[in-house]
Design an enzyme around this catalytic site. Structure first.
Site, PDB file in Angstrom:
ATOM      1  N   ASP A 718      34.545 -11.865 -42.407  1.00 36.06           N
ATOM      2  CA  ASP A 718      33.260 -11.549 -43.034  1.00 36.06           C
ATOM      3  C   ASP A 718      32.293 -11.034 -41.981  1.00 36.06           C
ATOM      4  O   ASP A 718      31.414 -11.754 -41.512  1.00 36.06           O
ATOM      5  CB  ASP A 718      32.694 -12.787 -43.735  1.00 36.06           C
ATOM      6  CG  ASP A 718      31.365 -12.496 -44.423  1.00 36.06           C
ATOM      7  OD1 ASP A 718      31.144 -11.328 -44.798  1.00 36.06           O
ATOM      8  OD2 ASP A 718      30.555 -13.436 -44.578  1.00 36.06           O
ATOM      9  N   GLU A 727      34.482  -4.188 -46.823  1.00 29.17           N
ATOM     10  CA  GLU A 727      33.548  -3.258 -47.455  1.00 29.17           C
ATOM     11  C   GLU A 727      33.332  -3.683 -48.906  1.00 29.17           C
ATOM     12  O   GLU A 727      34.033  -4.542 -49.444  1.00 29.17           O
ATOM     13  CB  GLU A 727      34.069  -1.818 -47.392  1.00 29.17           C
ATOM     14  CG  GLU A 727      32.981  -0.787 -47.640  1.00 29.17           C
ATOM     15  CD  GLU A 727      33.340   0.613 -47.174  1.00 29.17           C
ATOM     16  OE1 GLU A 727      32.431   1.454 -47.106  1.00 29.17           O
ATOM     17  OE2 GLU A 727      34.515   0.862 -46.873  1.00 29.17           O
TER      18      GLU A 727
END
Length: 747
Positions: A718, A727
């Protein structure tokens, strides 16, 4: 399949032409030290600055006076070129740095000093707040003698002073192992289980025999007990695991925890209200992705911004966009639409599957036994169009549909009726960069058969769904769909190039037989015409096995046609066989789910997780949900519901992949304008944003520096720098919207 290639961040070409050399002097270097003169004992050479920065020696440091009023980080910088990097070698990047006044954020990068200015490592410490000494390790993904160490200092309204010392890039170091914090070993859906739905958890343990478990309510009272089921080693994570089934407990409540093997899970609810919120939040995501319109702060507090790409300087806008050189001699107004992902590009192929999935969420609500179109109806999503007596979900999808229609080649031009594949910046831009601040030239890319068929399919679907609300728009959409279909038949092999990935993703697709089938299906369902019926029945896709481990997405659209033919009323000959094929696919996914210790309908060969694996799991769950809509069999409903558990926390990393849902959730999805990790003045992605999730190919340098040798579920981090695992995209959130709506409907 690679979804796209996204460059992360670089000192731009503008920066490369705006350098001021600092005074030259000899510099010593150790054998594995790649930085020359990182200690600034007698000189600043060979370091350079941008022309707007004044730098010199101060107490054995390099200190730079940075002007205020710059927009981007890279508008003011200090750096050193001609750095040698060896592919696969680990480096320790370290430096001391201070800022006056305190609190300024510097972006320190190791990257390429020439086009395309790729970045291989990046950190963004807040100076004099996060300490003065910084050290990081990473692995180089390339061999190059044209590397660069840079410190990007721009983006501040006020002038400030930056000082650095002991800058080092040491090669041959032992990489620091990345060990994610996975929290308690009891893995649950951290959001909610439905009272009458399945309730399963996974326990990570060395134990090989069954263990007791307890379900506790918010007061800590034990409300259910049982024993675990040992499952052995889960190959997708490398963990020895047990399963826990507490589905017999059906009372609503919040703050439940599951206790087993001395560990207490993260809290969760039993109830449907969280899914009603997720249904709305996942669809509200699209408004803040809009191009060509100001995002209203009163509608999205914390996310208001000026309109992007409308031609207000420095922005060159999308109202009169030329083609790439040699592609065409006209310009098009292609304003509007959604930004595809974390960049400013707009792509017809990905826009197509996204629109289809949102429209299909509405269409399911019209036909399914548990559907309710009012749940995403007028006023539900707080849009500028709310109150127009049109369902808000249709209003949002129309914002993208209008853009797709604008991408069609005009009459009188070569390839009239086809659709341009995409429109985006001439060169990659860096992070963060608000849409209205993008200075790059915009270009139309060549028309493609795939884009043309995406337009045909979605415009045809729109024709039947908007007819009750706006007959004129429905007619316009159907006319565009027919024109696109004819153009695609005339030009069946104009394929997008895999090499067309500068400034935006390539979205190359070498097989468009599935797109022809999908477009024919939507045209048939909206017109009932024999020409489309005959095309469908003759297509080899009509009887092909479409429900593989990696099911449907932007590059595999045959299932989109198959699912609609199975659920939208029509007189198609042999329709029952179509429905049976969906049920057969659902049976396969259900078997996969039951065999998987983490209870998901996704088990790619060799546990090689695909780019965007989180949405692949959701799309496989869509097949299960569709089988439930067809048959009413509870096993398919339960399988679809259980699939959400993985997304919301029942996974090896113990993280919810949806921002704002679950005690620990993804927060730093790769984005140019949800970039709080890089710029404290920007927000994180809005609640209800889906992260791409584990991707075994870890294409981006940041993931490569942390996740080498990762197994399946662990190929995720993350971090905003990890564009290949973290994304967000419009098609991924479409799958989340569809499944969140289905789950909410079952509550």
């Amino acid at each position: 399949m690679k979804r796209r290639r996204t460059a992360l961040l670089s000192l731009t070409a503008l920066l490369a032409t705006a350098l001021t050399a600092l005074p030259s002097a000899p510099a010593g270097a150790e054998e594995i030290e790649q930085v020359r003169n990182g200690t600034f004992d007698t000189t600043t050479a060979p370091w350079w600055t941008t022309s707007n920065v004044t730098a010199g020696l101060s107490d054995g440091r390099l200190c730079a006076d940075v002007p205020g009023g710059t927009t981007n980080r890279w508008d003011a910088a200090v750096g050193q070129n001609d750095i040698t990097l060896v592919k696969g070698e680990s480096y320790r990047f370290s430096f001391q740095a201070t800022g006056s006044p305190a609190g300024h954020v510097v972006r320190a990068i190791v990257g390429l000093s020439v086009a395309p200015y790729d970045t291989y490592h990046e950190v963004t410490p807040q100076l004099s707040v996060s300490g003065d000494t910084y050290s990081y390790t990473f692995t180089s993904p390339v061999d190059t003698a044209q590397g660069q160490v840079g410190f990007q200092l721009g983006g501040s309204a006020d002038a400030w002073r930056f000082c650095m010392d002991d800058v080092s890039l040491l090669g041959g170091v032992t990489p620091e192992p990345y060990e994610p914090d996975t929290g308690p070993r009891v893995r649950v859906n951290q959001v909610a289980y439905l009272p009458a739905g399945p309730k399963n958890a996974t326990l990570v343990t060395d134990a090989t025999s069954k263990l007791p478990w307890e379900l506790k309510n918010s007061a800590g009272t034990v409300v259910a007990r049982g024993t675990t089921v040992p499952r052995g080693v889960d190959t997708s994570s490398g963990q020895n695991v047990h399963s826990v089934d507490f589905g017999a407990y059906r009372k609503k409540g919040s703050g439940f925890t599951l206790v087993a093997d001395g560990e207490t899970s993260r809290p969760f609810d039993i109830g449907a209200s969280a899914y009603e919120r997720l249904r709305l939040d996942s669809a509200k995501y699209y408004y803040t992705q809009r191009s060509g319109i100001a995002i209203r702060e009163d509608l999205r507090p914390g996310y208001g911004r000026p309109a992007g790409h409308v031609g207000v300087a420095p922005n060159q806008g999308d109202t009169s966009v030329p083609c790439q050189p040699g592609v065409c001699d006209y310009t098009l107004d292609v304003s509007g639409g959604w930004y595809d992902a974390g960049d400013h590009g707009k792509y017809v192929v990905n826009g197509g599957i996204s629109v289809w999935e949102l429209l299909s969420t509405h269409e399911r609500a019209l036909h399914a036994r548990t559907g309710d179109p009012g749940k995403l109806g007028d006023g539900s999503l707080a849009l500028p169009e709310s109150g127009n007596k049109v369902p808000d979900l249709l209003d949002e999808a129309r914002w993208e549909l209008e853009f797709l229609l604008k991408m069609q080649v005009p009459d009188g031009q070569p390839l009239a009726g086809m659709a341009h594949h995409k429109i985006h910046d001439e060169q990659w831009t860096g992070l963060p960069l608000m849409p209205h601040d993008d200075p790059q030239k915009r270009e139309l890319h060549p028309p493609s058969t795939a884009a043309t068929l995406n337009l045909a399919a979605t415009a045809a679907q729109a024709a039947r769904l908007y007819r009750p609300h706006d007959k004129a728009f429905a007619g316009k959409a159907l006319a565009a769909a027919r024109k696109a279909w004819a153009a695609a038949l005339a030009h069946p092999d104009r394929l997008a190039s895999e090499s067309d990935g500068i400034g935006g993703g390539a979205y190359a697709d070498t097989d468009v037989s599935d797109d022809f089938y999908w477009a024919a299906a939507e045209l048939y369902l909206s017109t009932g015409e024999r020409q489309f019926e005959e095309y469908l029945l003759k297509s080899p896709v009509h009887t092909a096995d479409l429900f593989k481990p990696i099911g449907f997405d932007w590059a595999r659209t045959g299932a989109a046609g198959r699912l609609d033919l199975a659920t939208v009323p029509s007189r198609l000959p042999g329709r029952d066989k179509v429905r049976q094929s969906v049920i057969k696919g659902a049976d396969r996914y259900l078997a996969t789910l039951k065999a998987h210790p983490y209870g998901m309908p996704y088990a790619p060969e060799g546990d090689k997780y695909d780019w965007g694996s989180s949405h692949q799991i959701l799309n496989n769950a869509v097949v299960l949900a569709t089988a439930y809509d067809i048959t009413g069999a509870s096993k398919y409903r339960d399988g679809a519901l259980q699939s959400m558990d993985y997304i919301l926390g029942r996974n090896a990393l113990n993280i919810s992949y949806v921002t704002g849902y679950g005690e620990v959730s993804a927060q730093n999805q790769h984005s140019r304008w949800y970039a709080r990790q890089l710029d404290p003045n920007q927000p994180n992605p809005p609640r209800g944003t889906l992260a791409g999730g584990p991707n075994s190919s870890i294409q981006d340098p940041y993931a490569q520096s942390k996740l080498q040798g990762c197994v399946g579920q662990f190929c995720y981090i993350d971090d905003i720098q990890s564009w290949s695992t973290n994304e967000h995209t419009i098609n991924w959130n479409a799958a989340l919207t569809r499944m969140a709506s289905f789950v909410a409907d079952q509550g």
